[in-house]
Design an enzyme around this catalytic site. Sequence first.
Site, PDB file in Angstrom:
ATOM      1  N   THR A 217      -4.799   4.085   9.143  1.00 18.88           N
ATOM      2  CA  THR A 217      -5.563   5.327   9.245  1.00 18.88           C
ATOM      3  C   THR A 217      -6.657   5.232  10.299  1.00 18.88           C
ATOM      4  O   THR A 217      -7.036   6.232  10.902  1.00 18.88           O
ATOM      5  CB  THR A 217      -6.163   5.668   7.863  1.00 18.88           C
ATOM      6  OG1 THR A 217      -5.074   5.903   6.984  1.00 18.88           O
ATOM      7  CG2 THR A 217      -7.050   6.878   7.894  1.00 18.88           C
TER       8      THR A 217
ATOM      9  N   TYR B 164      -2.587  13.668   7.522  1.00 15.79           N
ATOM     10  CA  TYR B 164      -2.636  13.045   8.844  1.00 15.79           C
ATOM     11  C   TYR B 164      -1.496  12.051   8.958  1.00 15.79           C
ATOM     12  O   TYR B 164      -0.827  11.733   7.975  1.00 15.79           O
ATOM     13  CB  TYR B 164      -3.980  12.310   9.068  1.00 15.79           C
ATOM     14  CG  TYR B 164      -4.146  11.130   8.139  1.00 15.79           C
ATOM     15  CD1 TYR B 164      -4.628  11.288   6.849  1.00 15.79           C
ATOM     16  CD2 TYR B 164      -3.789   9.843   8.561  1.00 15.79           C
ATOM     17  CE1 TYR B 164      -4.743  10.220   5.984  1.00 15.79           C
ATOM     18  CE2 TYR B 164      -3.905   8.761   7.694  1.00 15.79           C
ATOM     19  CZ  TYR B 164      -4.390   8.955   6.407  1.00 15.79           C
ATOM     20  OH  TYR B 164      -4.485   7.891   5.564  1.00 15.79           O
TER      21      TYR B 164
ATOM     22  N   THR C  44      -5.172   0.535   5.200  1.00 12.65           N
ATOM     23  CA  THR C  44      -5.842   0.057   3.987  1.00 12.65           C
ATOM     24  C   THR C  44      -4.874  -0.170   2.819  1.00 12.65           C
ATOM     25  O   THR C  44      -5.197  -0.893   1.888  1.00 12.65           O
ATOM     26  CB  THR C  44      -6.937   1.051   3.546  1.00 12.65           C
ATOM     27  OG1 THR C  44      -6.331   2.313   3.272  1.00 12.65           O
ATOM     28  CG2 THR C  44      -8.018   1.201   4.592  1.00 12.65           C
ATOM     29  N   ASP C  45      -3.689   0.452   2.878  1.00 12.55           N
ATOM     30  CA  ASP C  45      -2.784   0.394   1.710  1.00 12.55           C
ATOM     31  C   ASP C  45      -2.418  -1.034   1.315  1.00 12.55           C
ATOM     32  O   ASP C  45      -2.354  -1.360   0.126  1.00 12.55           O
ATOM     33  CB  ASP C  45      -1.491   1.177   1.988  1.00 12.55           C
ATOM     34  CG  ASP C  45      -1.719   2.681   2.051  1.00 12.55           C
ATOM     35  OD1 ASP C  45      -2.840   3.126   1.763  1.00 12.55           O
ATOM     36  OD2 ASP C  45      -0.762   3.401   2.397  1.00 12.55           O
TER      37      ASP C  45
ATOM     38  N   LYS D  33      -8.042  -2.778  -3.082  1.00 14.64           N
ATOM     39  CA  LYS D  33      -8.222  -1.351  -2.805  1.00 14.64           C
ATOM     40  C   LYS D  33      -8.327  -0.640  -4.147  1.00 14.64           C
ATOM     41  O   LYS D  33      -7.403  -0.681  -4.956  1.00 14.64           O
ATOM     42  CB  LYS D  33      -7.054  -0.799  -1.978  1.00 14.64           C
ATOM     43  CG  LYS D  33      -7.239   0.659  -1.606  1.00 14.64           C
ATOM     44  CD  LYS D  33      -6.191   1.183  -0.630  1.00 14.64           C
ATOM     45  CE  LYS D  33      -6.524   2.635  -0.266  1.00 14.64           C
ATOM     46  NZ  LYS D  33      -5.582   3.204   0.714  1.00 14.64           N
TER      47      LYS D  33
ATOM     48  N   GLU E 113      -0.930 -15.083 -25.304  1.00 12.53           N
ATOM     49  CA  GLU E 113       0.065 -14.652 -26.307  1.00 12.53           C
ATOM     50  C   GLU E 113       1.456 -15.166 -25.944  1.00 12.53           C
ATOM     51  O   GLU E 113       2.396 -14.991 -26.709  1.00 12.53           O
ATOM     52  CB  GLU E 113       0.067 -13.133 -26.412  1.00 12.53           C
ATOM     53  CG  GLU E 113      -1.147 -12.567 -27.126  1.00 12.53           C
ATOM     54  CD  GLU E 113      -1.063 -11.053 -27.290  1.00 12.53           C
ATOM     55  OE1 GLU E 113      -0.174 -10.570 -28.008  1.00 12.53           O
ATOM     56  OE2 GLU E 113      -1.901 -10.353 -26.694  1.00 12.53           O
TER      57      GLU E 113
HETATM   58  N1  ASP Z   1      -1.310   4.688   4.773  1.00 14.67           N
HETATM   59  C1  ASP Z   1      -2.413   4.186   5.537  1.00 14.67           C
HETATM   60  C2  ASP Z   1      -2.137   2.743   5.869  1.00 14.67           C
HETATM   61  O1  ASP Z   1      -2.245   1.900   5.012  1.00 14.67           O
HETATM   62  C3  ASP Z   1      -3.670   4.350   4.781  1.00 14.67           C
HETATM   63  C4  ASP Z   1      -4.905   3.793   5.420  1.00 14.67           C
HETATM   64  O2  ASP Z   1      -4.902   3.092   6.405  1.00 14.67           O
HETATM   65  O3  ASP Z   1      -6.002   4.088   4.863  1.00 14.67           O
HETATM   66  O4  ASP Z   1      -1.783   2.465   6.975  1.00 14.67           O
END
Ligand code: ASP
Length: 353
Positions: free
Chosen positions: A35, A48, A114-115, A187, A305
């Site tokens: 992103t 986006y 970020t994923d 995340k 457990e």
């Molecule tokens: N889908 C994007 C990615 O992981 C989301 C992000 O970067 O926040 O590339």
Amino acid sequence: MKRLASILAAALLILISHIALGQKPNVYILATGGTIAGTGASSTGTAYSAGQVAIQTLIDAVPQIQDIVQVRGEQVVNIGSQDMSDEVWLRLVERINELVQDPDIDGIVVTHGTDTMEETALFLDLTVQTSKPVVLTGAMRPSTALSADGPLNLFNAVVVAASQDSRDRGVMVAMNGQVHAAAQVIKMHTTSVESFASPNAGPLGTVLNGKVNYQTAPGHAPLHFDVSGLRTLPKVGIIYSHSGINADMANAMLGAGYQGIVHAGVGNGNIHKAIFHVLDKARANGIIVVRSSRVPTGPTTLENEVDDEAHQFVASQWLNPQKARVLLILSLTCTHDWQQIQEYFNTISTIHI
Ligand code: ASP
């Protein structure tokens, strides 16, 4: 010992010459998309496409970076990190291990979606060999958004990568003014800029006013896996448990070439009776089974457990399922001994907790 002394001497020489010449530190940026490099038609909406903008545009968008470091960069790939793959991981680690040998490079920044950032961070943490800072960053909002978070995140990541205080801390993630250890960071939110946290251990430090401050001593898991020369990685999958689960998915994994299965269990890694026998069968077929938990915080402990010893299961300790998968993949590059693999999970979990 001799080698360590000469590396320290070389590092000191470079530092002294930088200070003497008033030179700025050199930071190298490897861009992979996400992103931070995304664009959208509207500056206020959430729609986006990730991975649209090239590295030089990202650097040019933050001219303040040039005030504090000499920066160079290259595009490794330009993808949404939902498409991250073993092949890209192996390319990244090879390139970073090459770059850190260059005495003129003081630190590395990797821009990343970020994923799956937490997975790539841990993979690199366990495979890159250097005391130089390697810092991942990204953005929750695309570059075209009002109040995009990418530019400041990139600036802060460069600050972290350029700092001497960041040495010997392994691979880190710098997001939203905080610095996190690769093994800890998760995340936590799908859309908020305040998405990355280390809920079990807390952040390593903060970045503010162009300066990084650590609240923790340097430290790094004493685990390293050499993946040089590998073109593929062992196949490891995750089974996500839930009430009413049946054995269909677990059974499908048995004949599909998996060397490892991570079970994202309920509670402290508990396993539904409907699939327990499938996981036992997996062990009988030589597949390593790691018990982790779908609960976001806390450890999955040994012998709670579940009688791990009797079933030859590995407990993931403080690693969540997606991070446990990374460590299991790397473990399987050198052993199929479940007790040795348990040791790896115990070892990584002693750091920063
Ligand atoms: N889908 C994007 C990615 O992981 C989301 C992000 O970067 O926040 O590339």
